[in-house]
Structures are given as structure tokens and as C-alpha cells.
Scaffold this motif. Structure first.
Motif, PDB file in Angstrom:
ATOM      1  N   TYR A 162     -54.224  10.721  -9.893  1.00 57.36           N
ATOM      2  CA  TYR A 162     -53.140  11.563  -9.379  1.00 57.36           C
ATOM      3  C   TYR A 162     -53.657  12.686  -8.479  1.00 57.36           C
ATOM      4  O   TYR A 162     -52.912  13.233  -7.676  1.00 57.36           O
ATOM      5  CB  TYR A 162     -52.325  12.136 -10.539  1.00 57.36           C
ATOM      6  CG  TYR A 162     -51.495  11.090 -11.231  1.00 57.36           C
ATOM      7  CD1 TYR A 162     -50.249  10.724 -10.727  1.00 57.36           C
ATOM      8  CD2 TYR A 162     -51.973  10.431 -12.357  1.00 57.36           C
ATOM      9  CE1 TYR A 162     -49.495   9.741 -11.336  1.00 57.36           C
ATOM     10  CE2 TYR A 162     -51.221   9.446 -12.982  1.00 57.36           C
ATOM     11  CZ  TYR A 162     -49.990   9.106 -12.467  1.00 57.36           C
ATOM     12  OH  TYR A 162     -49.247   8.109 -13.073  1.00 57.36           O
ATOM     13  N   ASP A 163     -54.944  13.036  -8.619  1.00 55.05           N
ATOM     14  CA  ASP A 163     -55.525  14.096  -7.805  1.00 55.05           C
ATOM     15  C   ASP A 163     -56.434  13.531  -6.722  1.00 55.05           C
ATOM     16  O   ASP A 163     -57.285  14.217  -6.180  1.00 55.05           O
ATOM     17  CB  ASP A 163     -56.294  15.085  -8.697  1.00 55.05           C
ATOM     18  CG  ASP A 163     -56.578  16.410  -8.004  1.00 55.05           C
ATOM     19  OD1 ASP A 163     -56.095  16.596  -6.867  1.00 55.05           O
ATOM     20  OD2 ASP A 163     -57.291  17.245  -8.575  1.00 55.05           O
ATOM     21  N   GLY A 164     -56.261  12.266  -6.389  1.00 52.63           N
ATOM     22  CA  GLY A 164     -56.890  11.641  -5.248  1.00 52.63           C
ATOM     23  C   GLY A 164     -58.391  11.798  -5.103  1.00 52.63           C
ATOM     24  O   GLY A 164     -59.165  11.576  -6.045  1.00 52.63           O
ATOM     25  N   PRO A 165     -58.852  12.182  -3.885  1.00 51.44           N
ATOM     26  CA  PRO A 165     -60.299  12.217  -3.592  1.00 51.44           C
ATOM     27  C   PRO A 165     -61.086  13.172  -4.474  1.00 51.44           C
ATOM     28  O   PRO A 165     -62.277  12.945  -4.716  1.00 51.44           O
ATOM     29  CB  PRO A 165     -60.350  12.644  -2.119  1.00 51.44           C
ATOM     30  CG  PRO A 165     -59.034  13.282  -1.849  1.00 51.44           C
ATOM     31  CD  PRO A 165     -58.054  12.565  -2.713  1.00 51.44           C
ATOM     32  N   ALA A 166     -60.460  14.229  -4.966  1.00 51.44           N
ATOM     33  CA  ALA A 166     -61.172  15.161  -5.845  1.00 51.44           C
ATOM     34  C   ALA A 166     -61.618  14.461  -7.121  1.00 51.44           C
ATOM     35  O   ALA A 166     -62.720  14.702  -7.630  1.00 51.44           O
ATOM     36  CB  ALA A 166     -60.289  16.358  -6.178  1.00 51.44           C
ATOM     37  N   GLU A 167     -60.777  13.583  -7.649  1.00 53.42           N
ATOM     38  CA  GLU A 167     -61.142  12.851  -8.863  1.00 53.42           C
ATOM     39  C   GLU A 167     -62.222  11.808  -8.591  1.00 53.42           C
ATOM     40  O   GLU A 167     -63.047  11.525  -9.459  1.00 53.42           O
ATOM     41  CB  GLU A 167     -59.911  12.196  -9.477  1.00 53.42           C
ATOM     42  CG  GLU A 167     -58.948  13.191 -10.107  1.00 53.42           C
ATOM     43  CD  GLU A 167     -57.897  12.507 -10.961  1.00 53.42           C
ATOM     44  OE1 GLU A 167     -58.169  12.227 -12.144  1.00 53.42           O
ATOM     45  OE2 GLU A 167     -56.796  12.254 -10.431  1.00 53.42           O
ATOM     46  N   LEU A 168     -62.218  11.240  -7.382  1.00 56.36           N
ATOM     47  CA  LEU A 168     -63.276  10.303  -7.022  1.00 56.36           C
ATOM     48  C   LEU A 168     -64.631  11.000  -7.065  1.00 56.36           C
ATOM     49  O   LEU A 168     -65.598  10.485  -7.636  1.00 56.36           O
ATOM     50  CB  LEU A 168     -63.037   9.734  -5.618  1.00 56.36           C
ATOM     51  CG  LEU A 168     -61.877   8.748  -5.440  1.00 56.36           C
ATOM     52  CD1 LEU A 168     -61.728   8.394  -3.972  1.00 56.36           C
ATOM     53  CD2 LEU A 168     -62.093   7.492  -6.273  1.00 56.36           C
ATOM     54  N   ARG A 169     -64.704  12.189  -6.465  1.00 54.05           N
ATOM     55  CA  ARG A 169     -65.965  12.932  -6.441  1.00 54.05           C
ATOM     56  C   ARG A 169     -66.352  13.397  -7.846  1.00 54.05           C
ATOM     57  O   ARG A 169     -67.526  13.347  -8.218  1.00 54.05           O
ATOM     58  CB  ARG A 169     -65.854  14.130  -5.494  1.00 54.05           C
ATOM     59  CG  ARG A 169     -66.002  13.750  -4.040  1.00 54.05           C
ATOM     60  CD  ARG A 169     -65.906  14.972  -3.134  1.00 54.05           C
ATOM     61  NE  ARG A 169     -66.936  15.951  -3.394  1.00 54.05           N
ATOM     62  CZ  ARG A 169     -68.160  15.942  -2.852  1.00 54.05           C
ATOM     63  NH1 ARG A 169     -68.503  14.981  -2.007  1.00 54.05           N
ATOM     64  NH2 ARG A 169     -69.034  16.892  -3.126  1.00 54.05           N
ATOM     65  N   GLY A 170     -65.375  13.852  -8.606  1.00 55.10           N
ATOM     66  CA  GLY A 170     -65.664  14.306  -9.951  1.00 55.10           C
ATOM     67  C   GLY A 170     -66.255  13.203 -10.806  1.00 55.10           C
ATOM     68  O   GLY A 170     -67.140  13.454 -11.634  1.00 55.10           O
ATOM     69  N   TYR A 171     -65.811  11.970 -10.604  1.00 57.31           N
ATOM     70  CA  TYR A 171     -66.293  10.861 -11.420  1.00 57.31           C
ATOM     71  C   TYR A 171     -67.782  10.616 -11.207  1.00 57.31           C
ATOM     72  O   TYR A 171     -68.507  10.254 -12.137  1.00 57.31           O
ATOM     73  CB  TYR A 171     -65.513   9.584 -11.102  1.00 57.31           C
ATOM     74  CG  TYR A 171     -65.864   8.432 -12.023  1.00 57.31           C
ATOM     75  CD1 TYR A 171     -65.179   8.242 -13.215  1.00 57.31           C
ATOM     76  CD2 TYR A 171     -66.892   7.543 -11.710  1.00 57.31           C
ATOM     77  CE1 TYR A 171     -65.508   7.198 -14.079  1.00 57.31           C
ATOM     78  CE2 TYR A 171     -67.228   6.501 -12.555  1.00 57.31           C
ATOM     79  CZ  TYR A 171     -66.535   6.329 -13.738  1.00 57.31           C
ATOM     80  OH  TYR A 171     -66.874   5.295 -14.586  1.00 57.31           O
ATOM     81  N   VAL A 172     -68.253  10.817  -9.975  1.00 55.67           N
ATOM     82  CA  VAL A 172     -69.668  10.562  -9.694  1.00 55.67           C
ATOM     83  C   VAL A 172     -70.503  11.846  -9.786  1.00 55.67           C
ATOM     84  O   VAL A 172     -71.656  11.893  -9.345  1.00 55.67           O
ATOM     85  CB  VAL A 172     -69.858   9.903  -8.303  1.00 55.67           C
ATOM     86  CG1 VAL A 172     -69.230   8.532  -8.289  1.00 55.67           C
ATOM     87  CG2 VAL A 172     -69.293  10.778  -7.188  1.00 55.67           C
ATOM     88  N   GLY A 173     -69.914  12.910 -10.357  1.00 59.58           N
ATOM     89  CA  GLY A 173     -70.670  14.131 -10.613  1.00 59.58           C
ATOM     90  C   GLY A 173     -70.810  15.069  -9.442  1.00 59.58           C
ATOM     91  O   GLY A 173     -71.688  15.939  -9.444  1.00 59.58           O
TER      92      GLY A 173
END
Length: 293
Positions: free
Chosen positions: A105-116
Motif C-alpha cells: 500500500y506504500d509502494g516504492p518505500a516498502e520495496l526499499r524497506g524490504y531490502v534494508g
């Protein structure tokens, strides 16, 4: 194609690879082929280390091959449509057996957060908020089968509809209340919209939902001080119940009929991409013309 999305692959070793595609609209349809189909796309994607921000990322996909996790989001495509979302997820899960499938739901920010990595890197400044205009009942944008707009109900008395070509109105915070005073009245909304807000001014409670991504989705309560804010994610039916019928989308078949429509759209996209590949291959192999030609 100018619609951009990031594709991230996390290898079994834990390292990740960042790709970019210009085929963001309908990216969810590419997932119907399973992990092998997505991995087969990688050679034709750009690998330039460019993380798309909140404003530019119209979609995103992350495959964690070791943990078998699939994360994705989109601005457009059947997964963002009320009539087709459930069928799209069912079809995706059927071809990703054994994988955890989750919408971001928070788009690209969550993508980056997942990979640290720092999510703030892809944030746009607060000044970048684009206020969505409210639409009159006769607006031609509302005549589409899946208008994808935003329904806003106030108690069980009022109903308004805003354009979805701008930021989700919930991100305006309390100033939205002033704009609602002059917004065109719809009486009730029976459209297949893709997001909504329900306001209960007397109890100062707010519930909102979205079928697409929304920057800082989990920070919305900070924009509504003194209000109790609930994020319903994609549960639009909670809005139906809370609004007392002011929002009540026209009946639709979310099962077999929707699945057939999604598969037909996926096949059309496959054909388009095949034609595009053939065209690119032709350009690369065609003999160069001399200046005199």
C-alpha cells in the motif's frame, strides 16, 4: 512505453538486483505467468540502479527467491479495479504456489524497506501533494465501467466523488473538510470506484481504503489530529456498511466472469509485448541507411 516500474529480484544469497521497465500499466498481468515468466523478462529490462520515487513509480514488483515472497503494487491494471481485483489475486496465487503474495500500500518505500534500504529516499516533499477536484454527477469521467475515482461519504447523509488522477484526498488531512462543504452532491455512489473515505464528523472517526498504492499510507493518522483513523486497506465493503447505502457499487460477478476478463486482458498484453520485442529486434538487425538513402 513511458509507464515506469521497478522490478527487484532478491537472490537466494540475499543480494538484490534492481531493474526498471516501461510497461508498468498491466504489470500485474505479467505475474499471472508465475515466477519463471517474470524471471524470463529480466534480460529485456533496464538495470541502471534507478529507484523510482512516489511520484514516478506507477508499479513495482519484488521477488524474494529464497524466502518465496512476492510483493507488488500498481496504479493501473485489473488488481486496482473493484470488479477484477479478487479474481486477479486468485489467478496470481494459483501460479505462485508456495509463495507469500502481498500487496504494497506504500509502494516504492516498502520495496526499499524490504531490502534494508532507507524508504525516505523515494519520498517526494509534502509540497508535491496534488489536490483532487470533486466531480459533478454528469462528469464524463464517471461514465467508464471502472472509473477508478474516490467516493467520499459523510455520515449517512452525503456522498461526493473526487478524481483519482490526483493524490488520495485522505492525504489532505483536515483541510479536506472545508472543501467538502462546496463539493457537488451525488446522493449515492453506485460506481465501481477504486478508493474511498467515510467520515463521521460527530464522532470524529474516519475510515479509508484504496485498491492502489498511496504514499505514506500508514502515516495518514498524523494528518488528522483529534480523529480516530482506520485504514481499511482494500476492504471496500466496510465502507458500504458504514455509509448506510450512500456507497453501494452496482452488483458484479467477481468470480468466473471476472477471471475470464482478466485472462483475456493478459493474453492481449502478451501479444502486445511480443510485437514490441519483434519490432525492437527488427530495428537492431536492420541494415543502417547511408546518408544518401
Amino acid at each position: 512505453m513511458g509507464d515506469r516500474a521497478n522490478v527487484i529480484v532478491v537472490r537466494e544469497s540475499g543480494t538484490h538486483e534492481l531493474y526498471r521497465t516501461g510497461w508498468a500499466v498491466g504489470l500485474d498481468l505479467d505475474l499471472l505467468g508465475g515466477p519463471e515468466a517474470v524471471l524470463a523478462m529480466l534480460p529485456e529490462l533496464r538495470q541502471d540502479g534507478w529507484w523510482l520515487d512516489d511520484a514516478m513509480a506507477q508499479g513495482g514488483v519484488l521477488l524474494d527467491l529464497g524466502q518465496k515472497v512476492l510483493l507488488f503494487f500498481a496504479w493501473e491494471g485489473p488488481s486496482t479495479e473493484l470488479r477484477h481485483r479478487a479474481a486477479t489475486f486468485e489467478l496470481i496465487r494459483a501460479t505462485w504456489q508456495g509463495w507469500k503474495v502481498r500487496w504494497l500500500y506504500d509502494g516504492p518505500a516498502e520495496l526499499r524497506g524490504y531490502v534494508g534500504l532507507d524508504p525516505e529516499y523515494v519520498r517526494c516533499p509534502a509540497a508535491a501533494l496534488f489536490v483532487a477536484p470533486f466531480l459533478a454527477p454528469e462528469d464524463e469521467d464517471l461514465a467508464r465501467p471502472d472509473p477508478g475515482d474516490v467516493v467520499v461519504t459523510v455520515g449517512t447523509d452525503r456522498c461526493h466523488v473526487a478524481s483519482d488522477a490526483f493524490d488520495h484526498p485522505v492525504r489532505e488531512g483536515t483541510p479536506l473538510l472545508e472543501r467538502l462543504a462546496d463539493a457537488p452532491e451525488h446522493g449515492a455512489c453506485h460506481l465501481h470506484v477504486n478508493s474511498g473515505i467515510h467520515l463521521d464528523p460527530e464522532r470524529r472517526r474516519l475510515g479509508w481504503w484504496s485498491l492502489s498504492s498511496c504514499p505514506r499510507a500508514y502515516e495518514v493518522p498524523t494528518l488528522w489530529p483529534g480523529w480516530t483513523v482506520e485504514f481499511w486497506q482494500d476492504d471496500w465493503e466496510r465502507h458500504v456498511r458504514a455509509s448506510g447505502g450512500r456507497f453501494s457499487p452496482a452488483p458484479f460477478d467477481a468470480g468466473q466472469e471476472a477471471g475470464i476478463a482478466v485472462l483475456a486482458e493478459a493474453e492481449e498484453r502478451r501479444i502486445q509485448r511480443a510485437r514490441h520485442r519483434a519490432h525492437v529486434a527488427h530495428l537492431r538487425t536492420a541494415p543502417a541507411r547511408s546518408p544518401a538513402d
